[in-house]
Design an enzyme around this catalytic site. Sequence first.
Site, PDB file in Angstrom:
ATOM      1  N   CYS A  13      -0.883 -62.536  63.128  1.00  0.00           N
ATOM      2  CA  CYS A  13      -1.235 -62.960  61.763  1.00  0.00           C
ATOM      3  C   CYS A  13      -2.291 -62.037  61.176  1.00  0.00           C
ATOM      4  O   CYS A  13      -2.606 -62.123  60.000  1.00  0.00           O
ATOM      5  CB  CYS A  13      -1.811 -64.372  61.752  1.00  0.00           C
ATOM      6  SG  CYS A  13      -0.811 -65.583  62.572  1.00  0.00           S
ATOM      7  N   CYS A  65     -10.550 -64.965  55.144  1.00  0.00           N
ATOM      8  CA  CYS A  65     -11.103 -64.608  56.451  1.00  0.00           C
ATOM      9  C   CYS A  65     -12.196 -65.585  56.885  1.00  0.00           C
ATOM     10  O   CYS A  65     -12.494 -65.699  58.070  1.00  0.00           O
ATOM     11  CB  CYS A  65     -11.654 -63.182  56.435  1.00  0.00           C
ATOM     12  SG  CYS A  65     -10.384 -61.951  56.093  1.00  0.00           S
TER      13      CYS A  65
END
Lengths: 405, 326
Positions: free
Chosen positions: B54, B131
């Site tokens: 990912c 993130c």
Amino acid sequence: MQVYLDNNATTMCDPKVVEAMLPFFSEQYGNPNSLHKFGSSTHPALMNAINQTYKAINASDNDDIVFTSCATESNNWVLQSVWIDHVLNGDKNHIVTTEVEHPSILSTCKFLEEQGVKVTYLPVNEEGVVEAHTVKSFITDKTALVSVMWASNETGMINPIKEIGEICKEKGVLFHTDGVQAVGKIPVDLQDVHVDFLSFSAHKFHGPKGIGGLYIKDSQELSPLMHGGEQMGGRRSGTLNVPYIIGMGKALELATENIEETMAKIRAKRDRLEDALLELSDTFTVGNRDNRTPNTILISIKGVEGEGMLWDLNNGEIGASTGSACASEDLEANTVMLAIGADNELAHTGIRLSLSRFTTDAEVDYVISHFKNAVARLRGISSSFAKQAPTKGGEVQECELHHHH
Amino acid sequence: MAKADMLGESLWDAYSNKVTTLMNNPQHQGEIFEADAESRGNKLIVADFGAESCGDAVRLYWEIDPATDKIIDSKFKSFGCGTAIASSDVMTELCIGKTVQEAVKITNIDVEMALRDDPETPAVPPQKMHCSVMAYDVIKKAAGLYLGVDAESFEEEIIVCECARVSLNTLKEVIKLNDLKTVEEITDYTKAGGFCKSCIKPGGHEAMDYYLVDILADTRKEMDEEKMKAAADAQAMGGGKFEEMTLVQQIKAVDAIIDENVRQFLIMDGGDMEIIDIKKADPYIDIYIRYLGACSGCASSATGTLYAIESTLKEKLSDKIRVLPI
């Protein structure tokens, strides 16, 4: 030490090229289409640049090489004009290209699809190469154009352009190749290879940015994109960019004289760098070296995310490139990386290093040392490289990257 | 687009100094070993979230005092970009000293805020917000492991935009209250979809359970249904406004009036009529009809009968009605 290893993106302008261009900015600045001496005095230098350009790719005098602003313009010109000439005003509606082309091809194809053109995007094999028999099997009697890049900007892998050219000739289909990563890097001989159109760009072979070209075989039909005056025989209007055309001619001459010898030198440095980096555990490079442009390495480093690696390389004043989604504006993983990468790993761990004839042995040594330190640091942080297994509940999240066609 | 957008900014230029510093030198990177935790009489929790495929993965270590549920020490490992490493580091720091129950309340917004150099300037560019989300998810996972419950049980609402932490219920409410018609409007009102953009539509960097385009379409559909129901209810109560009805409602209303007031007279003369279409022709509403049976050849169908039908419909439904026989 600063080391530039992003030469597939753009290159330093060779000082000899800059020198050749300089008089044409402020001394011989006349418009070459003017009747007076200010203009016509540029003609010998322009003719010389044209000769240098024809010679560099061994084009015949019957062929046209039109100067454009860059390869993106050249690529757009071919695709959009084929649409005008063969889809809008003809009876063909199909273009064959590949999944790994530059965005100037892929985006134009997407645009043309919206205009009703059918486009086939061919896959590449595990080496990142488009196979000629695959191209052949997708050509139909509705196919107007095949467009396959000569060499890949990401992997450096060289496609079988000669075979594909023969297939297109035999089938009566126009053949375009984006030669941006081939011209000036590997021998390009248009008397040996059949292509109808070839795009190239000066800043990839130590020429200036903002100038490129389109080779058009035997004055092949192609509607102009730029309408206006009669420059370039009416094929591409706009006042000629004299200094840049002269710069590109010089850059081509420098890049292609003794190309085999220059290639061998670059390749030796590239191979030494590649061998040293592959000493690191859990790394792999994409594609057989013998079928790659001699300056390119695409390396995957297990446990090290691409942007993180670029960050560390940048801290060491080394310029490289990654296809990692995290380093791109739209967070889409690089399509080339996805097309050739196993398990999406390459798309997140791939680092591209591209050398030039200006890369020195000392620079290669510096990069090897800094690269290894960066990998050690980032693997020290890396969860996917962590040695201790989680005690429990350590299942890994399922994730799928979307690959657009 | 404007001058400022003509030349894209480098991603790294948009990182705060804290992100840059922690990327270069994370403070809590490392591992805690089970034997060490046990020797101190503590419990070790190791939680993984994400995957290399990912592009982001994180492993969180918690050493917990079982007597107080307090996180005594915490470390991390992270596969990811600069933002992912810096977020993991700050997240780890935020956990230390908190009880597990307190730690589970740390969100990705807390992590991002802690990475800012000043409270007004985001620590990372919009497309990097995702993130910091992993930090939030891995905490829930670790807490779930320690408390022996499913990590999702900490989530009280369905979160659609992970970056801005906007829930499904909030989105539906805002769309309805403000009559929002585009995803851009949703982003303006809620910030959902304004960061990594994965939640806008399928095909983004991360696959999502819910997408703004679908929520917008479904909510708009619900709104239309509610409106129609309200119109039908109003009609049933005799208070519906013809102009605001849907086409189907208009046809039903016209049919009802014709049935009640007109059709019987036409049938008596061996004829009938049907409604072909209703079209808006501002300022009029044109009702196209076709005469059937004897009416289709009758001389008064274009005069007296037509006048009778039109005036009845005008009186009962709307002054704007024009009846046009085909």
